[in-house]
Scaffold this active site. Structure first.
Site, short mmCIF file in Angstrom:
data_model
loop_
_atom_site.label_atom_id
_atom_site.label_comp_id
_atom_site.label_asym_id
_atom_site.label_seq_id
_atom_site.Cartn_x
_atom_site.Cartn_y
_atom_site.Cartn_z
N ASP A 77 26.13 8.14 -26.83
CA ASP A 77 25.94 9.08 -25.74
C ASP A 77 24.36 9.38 -25.70
OD1 ASP A 77 28.66 9.46 -24.14
OD2 ASP A 77 28.92 9.37 -26.14
N ARG B 210 26.05 -5.43 -46.27
CA ARG B 210 27.03 -5.78 -45.35
C ARG B 210 26.40 -6.74 -44.24
NH1 ARG B 210 28.24 0.40 -43.57
NH2 ARG B 210 28.40 1.42 -45.80
#
Length: 204
Positions: A127, A191
């Site tokens: 947001d 990752r």
């Protein structure tokens, strides 16, 4: 990396951790040996829950600063006037409110929760980034989204974390092959490497 930001991290990171240690007594440093040198590469709280860190930081803010904390509000829109920030529209309990502001620092986290499967929390929906983009602000490195690239999805959805692989757990594909075997750190690779190799398998 942004060289200017990297310099700030290198020059000030250790002092920032020392300051945290002064009012979070249960913050521990994970020591790592490399080339015969011992250094701390991770600071963590035991038990490993972020709320134990944020709650102590909140206590410090409330007791030692003049910062006001408003809980339960969701940022909706940055307001501007004459090309300058004028305030922020927020929502709470289905009601909109307006905060006057001469400047705004957006520290709203990322957007990893938009992925179907993710280990991140359900408040990371982007947001703050969206509010910035709607006002024409620039965003960089948006392709770098970090979360653990593995979950148990059957028979139930369950997050798993790296310490499981430190204890000996391995990845195998549909052919029962350990596809991380050829990598130096195997299942403990970074990752981005793990994500790419998992994606290349038909089933894990």
């Amino acid at each position: 990396n942004d060289k200017a930001l990297l310099k700030v991290l290198v020059d000030n990171g250790s002092d920032a951790v020392k300051k945290l240690l002064s009012y979070i007594p249960n913050l521990y440093l994970n020591n790592k040996s490399d080339d015969g040198l011992l250094y701390s590469n991770i600071a963590y709280h035991n038990p490993k829950k972020g709320v134990f860190i944020t709650s102590r930081i909140r206590e410090y803010i409330e007791d030692h600063t003049c910062i006001s904390i408003f809980d339960g509000f969701t940022g909706v829109e940055i307001m501007t006037k004459n090309n300058s920030v004028s305030g922020l529209i927020v929502e709470k309990d289905n009601e909109l409110q307006y905060f006057l502001a001469k400047s705004i620092i957006l520290a709203t986290g990322g957007y990893a929760y938009i992925y179907k499967e993710t280990s991140t929390t359900n408040d990371e929906t982007g947001d703050g980034i969206a509010m910035a983009l709607r006002k024409g602000l620039s965003a960089i490195d948006m392709e770098f989204v970090q979360f653990y690239p593995y979950r148990v999805v059957s028979p139930a959805i369950h997050d798993i974390f790296p310490n499981l692989f430190s204890e000996g757990a391995i990845f195998v594909n549909e052919k029962n092959e350990r596809f991380m075997e050829s990598f130096p750190k195997k299942e403990l690779e970074n990752r981005d490497t793990l994500s790419r190799e998992i994606f290349n398998q038909k089933e894990v």
